[in-house]
Design a protein around this motif. Structure first.
Motif, PDB file in Angstrom:
ATOM      1  N   ILE A 229       2.458  10.021   4.190  1.00  0.00           N
ATOM      2  CA  ILE A 229       1.597   9.001   3.580  1.00  0.00           C
ATOM      3  C   ILE A 229       0.373   8.739   4.455  1.00  0.00           C
ATOM      4  O   ILE A 229      -0.754   8.595   3.952  1.00  0.00           O
ATOM      5  CB  ILE A 229       2.389   7.701   3.333  1.00  0.00           C
ATOM      6  N   ASN A 230       0.564   8.703   5.765  1.00  0.00           N
ATOM      7  CA  ASN A 230      -0.573   8.499   6.668  1.00  0.00           C
ATOM      8  C   ASN A 230      -1.617   9.598   6.502  1.00  0.00           C
ATOM      9  O   ASN A 230      -2.828   9.346   6.582  1.00  0.00           O
ATOM     10  CB  ASN A 230      -0.092   8.464   8.126  1.00  0.00           C
ATOM     11  N   THR A 231      -1.150  10.814   6.238  1.00  0.00           N
ATOM     12  CA  THR A 231      -2.056  11.957   6.086  1.00  0.00           C
ATOM     13  C   THR A 231      -2.921  11.828   4.833  1.00  0.00           C
ATOM     14  O   THR A 231      -4.096  12.214   4.835  1.00  0.00           O
ATOM     15  CB  THR A 231      -1.251  13.271   6.026  1.00  0.00           C
ATOM     16  N   ILE A 232      -2.347  11.277   3.762  1.00  0.00           N
ATOM     17  CA  ILE A 232      -3.058  11.229   2.477  1.00  0.00           C
ATOM     18  C   ILE A 232      -3.459   9.818   2.082  1.00  0.00           C
ATOM     19  O   ILE A 232      -3.848   9.580   0.941  1.00  0.00           O
ATOM     20  CB  ILE A 232      -2.183  11.847   1.359  1.00  0.00           C
ATOM     21  N   GLU A 233      -3.395   8.894   3.019  1.00  0.00           N
ATOM     22  CA  GLU A 233      -3.632   7.482   2.697  1.00  0.00           C
ATOM     23  C   GLU A 233      -4.975   7.266   2.002  1.00  0.00           C
ATOM     24  O   GLU A 233      -5.090   6.462   1.069  1.00  0.00           O
ATOM     25  CB  GLU A 233      -3.561   6.648   3.981  1.00  0.00           C
ATOM     26  N   SER A 234      -6.004   7.989   2.423  1.00  0.00           N
ATOM     27  CA  SER A 234      -7.332   7.817   1.832  1.00  0.00           C
ATOM     28  C   SER A 234      -7.418   8.370   0.413  1.00  0.00           C
ATOM     29  O   SER A 234      -8.376   8.092  -0.311  1.00  0.00           O
ATOM     30  CB  SER A 234      -8.378   8.512   2.707  1.00  0.00           C
ATOM     31  N   GLU A 235      -6.405   9.151   0.007  1.00  0.00           N
ATOM     32  CA  GLU A 235      -6.399   9.760  -1.327  1.00  0.00           C
ATOM     33  C   GLU A 235      -5.535   8.983  -2.305  1.00  0.00           C
ATOM     34  O   GLU A 235      -5.319   9.424  -3.433  1.00  0.00           O
ATOM     35  CB  GLU A 235      -5.901  11.206  -1.230  1.00  0.00           C
ATOM     36  N   LEU A 236      -5.019   7.830  -1.868  1.00  0.00           N
ATOM     37  CA  LEU A 236      -4.162   7.006  -2.706  1.00  0.00           C
ATOM     38  C   LEU A 236      -4.681   5.585  -2.772  1.00  0.00           C
ATOM     39  O   LEU A 236      -5.428   5.142  -1.900  1.00  0.00           O
ATOM     40  CB  LEU A 236      -2.725   6.984  -2.150  1.00  0.00           C
ATOM     41  N   TYR A 237      -4.269   4.871  -3.799  1.00  0.00           N
ATOM     42  CA  TYR A 237      -4.448   3.426  -3.860  1.00  0.00           C
ATOM     43  C   TYR A 237      -3.121   2.782  -3.476  1.00  0.00           C
ATOM     44  O   TYR A 237      -2.059   3.404  -3.588  1.00  0.00           O
ATOM     45  CB  TYR A 237      -4.816   2.961  -5.271  1.00  0.00           C
ATOM     46  N   SER A 238      -3.169   1.535  -3.049  1.00  0.00           N
ATOM     47  CA  SER A 238      -1.933   0.820  -2.757  1.00  0.00           C
ATOM     48  C   SER A 238      -2.100  -0.649  -3.108  1.00  0.00           C
ATOM     49  O   SER A 238      -3.221  -1.158  -3.207  1.00  0.00           O
ATOM     50  CB  SER A 238      -1.545   0.952  -1.281  1.00  0.00           C
ATOM     51  N   ILE A 239      -0.976  -1.297  -3.315  1.00  0.00           N
ATOM     52  CA  ILE A 239      -0.962  -2.724  -3.591  1.00  0.00           C
ATOM     53  C   ILE A 239       0.284  -3.317  -2.955  1.00  0.00           C
ATOM     54  O   ILE A 239       1.325  -2.648  -2.892  1.00  0.00           O
ATOM     55  CB  ILE A 239      -0.984  -3.003  -5.117  1.00  0.00           C
ATOM     56  N   GLU A 240       0.171  -4.518  -2.444  1.00  0.00           N
ATOM     57  CA  GLU A 240       1.316  -5.161  -1.812  1.00  0.00           C
ATOM     58  C   GLU A 240       1.837  -6.265  -2.715  1.00  0.00           C
ATOM     59  O   GLU A 240       1.091  -7.147  -3.136  1.00  0.00           O
ATOM     60  CB  GLU A 240       0.931  -5.735  -0.446  1.00  0.00           C
ATOM     61  N   ILE A 241       3.127  -6.194  -3.029  1.00  0.00           N
ATOM     62  CA  ILE A 241       3.788  -7.183  -3.880  1.00  0.00           C
ATOM     63  C   ILE A 241       5.045  -7.645  -3.162  1.00  0.00           C
ATOM     64  O   ILE A 241       5.896  -6.827  -2.798  1.00  0.00           O
ATOM     65  CB  ILE A 241       4.163  -6.593  -5.256  1.00  0.00           C
ATOM     66  N   ASP A 242       5.168  -8.943  -2.947  1.00  0.00           N
ATOM     67  CA  ASP A 242       6.341  -9.500  -2.256  1.00  0.00           C
ATOM     68  C   ASP A 242       6.601  -8.784  -0.928  1.00  0.00           C
ATOM     69  O   ASP A 242       7.728  -8.373  -0.617  1.00  0.00           O
ATOM     70  CB  ASP A 242       7.590  -9.420  -3.152  1.00  0.00           C
ATOM     71  N   ASN A 243       5.546  -8.597  -0.151  1.00  0.00           N
ATOM     72  CA  ASN A 243       5.621  -7.957   1.170  1.00  0.00           C
ATOM     73  C   ASN A 243       6.081  -6.505   1.126  1.00  0.00           C
ATOM     74  O   ASN A 243       6.566  -5.968   2.121  1.00  0.00           O
ATOM     75  CB  ASN A 243       6.553  -8.760   2.101  1.00  0.00           C
TER      76      ASN A 243
END
Length: 356
Positions: A229-243
């Motif tokens: 995930i660290n390698t492709i982090e810039s190629e993904l979106y993310s959202i934080e829900i309930d920590n």
């Protein structure tokens, strides 16, 4: 996005929310790998995501466009022919570790397995497709209660990239040499490149999903999943829900949170089995009705991304019989509305369906 919406977004990611013109091979490639130990139901996992009939999906499998083999975790999966080699190279070692002890208990060390593989290669050479029983007969390995030798031998041959599924022999699955079905690529990926590619494929086709979801689906430990995930982090979106952080592809399309949809999905479908925790799609109180602690999953009925019941099918001579079991009492009008969603399965089977 809120937690209650995750199930609907996953329907979109997994190509279940809207009709599409993808081929069976494109559906498999999009998802990366589709669990396929239940062969008949696994074909419907593809069919429920495109307009192909069972016969058309069978043809894609028979022709080698879709490969069925042991990969990722110690079970069968469908993978696209375009992905088979790099995915095998990536997951081979981790899957083999899980059955090495059992192999030794049955008298199969690496040297003996290599010898058996040489014999299998000679048997199947020249596009000679044989069933497992036919191979065991040629190897002079007799059936014995509790003897896992046939399973160990063929799983090892699959993981080594020697064999994969061949053409169907009636209703029996056969084996063929992988290199005679799919040519080896000229370039290879490093383990780090392959794991990053697998992670990107997973989150784009299964997101929103967590690190632990990917770890479960891929079979790789959380530490390896984190590095990917660290390698492709810039190629993904993310959202934080309930920590909790959820990852998904950047090509993600906003979906109507109130989009009405009903699906009759197969046993072991990716919509449930590909996630470590499944509360987004099925309430905890109902989970034991849809799958068991030892990993047996039933065919499920989804309404708006939520599991509301299970179903089973019985194939008759001139029709298919569908029986349903809902988690709560429904009136006949509601059932009638839900039953309309069986039409895609009827088109897929190309036969009439009776449902109750």
């Amino acid at each position: 996005m809120i937690h209650q919406e995750i199930a609907n977004y996953r329907l979109a990611s997994q190509k279940l929310l809207k009709q599409n013109q993808n081929t069976p091979q494109e559906i498999v490639q999009h998802l990366g790998a589709i669990q396929a130990q239940d062969y008949a139901m696994a074909k419907w996992a593809i069919g429920s995501r495109c307009n192909a009939t069972e016969k058309e999906i069978e043809e894609a499998i028979n022709s080698g466009k879709i490969i069925r083999t042991h990969i990722l975790r110690p079970t069968w999966h469908f993978v696209s022919a375009d992905d088979i080699y790099w995915m095998l190279d990536l997951s081979r070692a981790q899957v083999k570790r899980l059955f090495t002890s059992s192999a030794r208990q049955h008298g199969y060390d690496e040297k003996k397995l290599d010898q058996v593989n040489s014999s299998i290669e000679k048997l199947l050479s020249g596009n000679n497709h044989l069933t497992r029983d036919e191979i065991m007969q040629e190897l002079n390995i007799k059936k014995a209660s509790g003897d896992l030798s046939p399973v160990i031998i063929m799983m090892n041959a699959e993981l080594e990239g020697l064999v994969c599924n061949g053409k169907m022999k009636g209703k029996q699955i056969s084996y063929a040499l992988l290199e005679e079905r799919v040519s080896k690529p000229k370039t290879t990926l490093t383990k780090e490149e392959a794991l990053a590619k697998l992670a990107k494929r997973y989150f784009e086709s299964h997101g929103p999903a967590t690190l632990l979801d990917f770890s479960w689906w891929s079979g790789f430990p959380p530490t390896a999943a984190r590095l990917a995930i660290n390698t492709i982090e810039s190629e993904l979106y993310s959202i934080e829900i309930d920590n909790q952080k959820y990852w998904f592809g950047t090509n993600f399309t906003e979906v109507d949170n109130f989009c009405e949809s009903v699906h009759f999905l197969p046993a072991f479908d990716e919509i449930l089995i590909s996630y470590k925790t499944r509360e987004a799609s099925i309430l905890l109180e109902h989970q034991s009705k849809a799958f068991t602690n030892n990993g047996i999953f039933k065919p499920i009925i989804l309404e708006n991304g939520k599991v509301i019941g299970t179903w089973k099918r019985t194939i008759k001579k001139d029709h298919a019989k569908i029986e349903t079991q809902f988690f709560s009492d429904l009136d006949e009008n509601k059932k009638s509305t839900l039953f309309k969603a069986i039409k895609p399965f009827e088109n897929y089977l190309e036969t009439k369906i009776s449902i109750k």
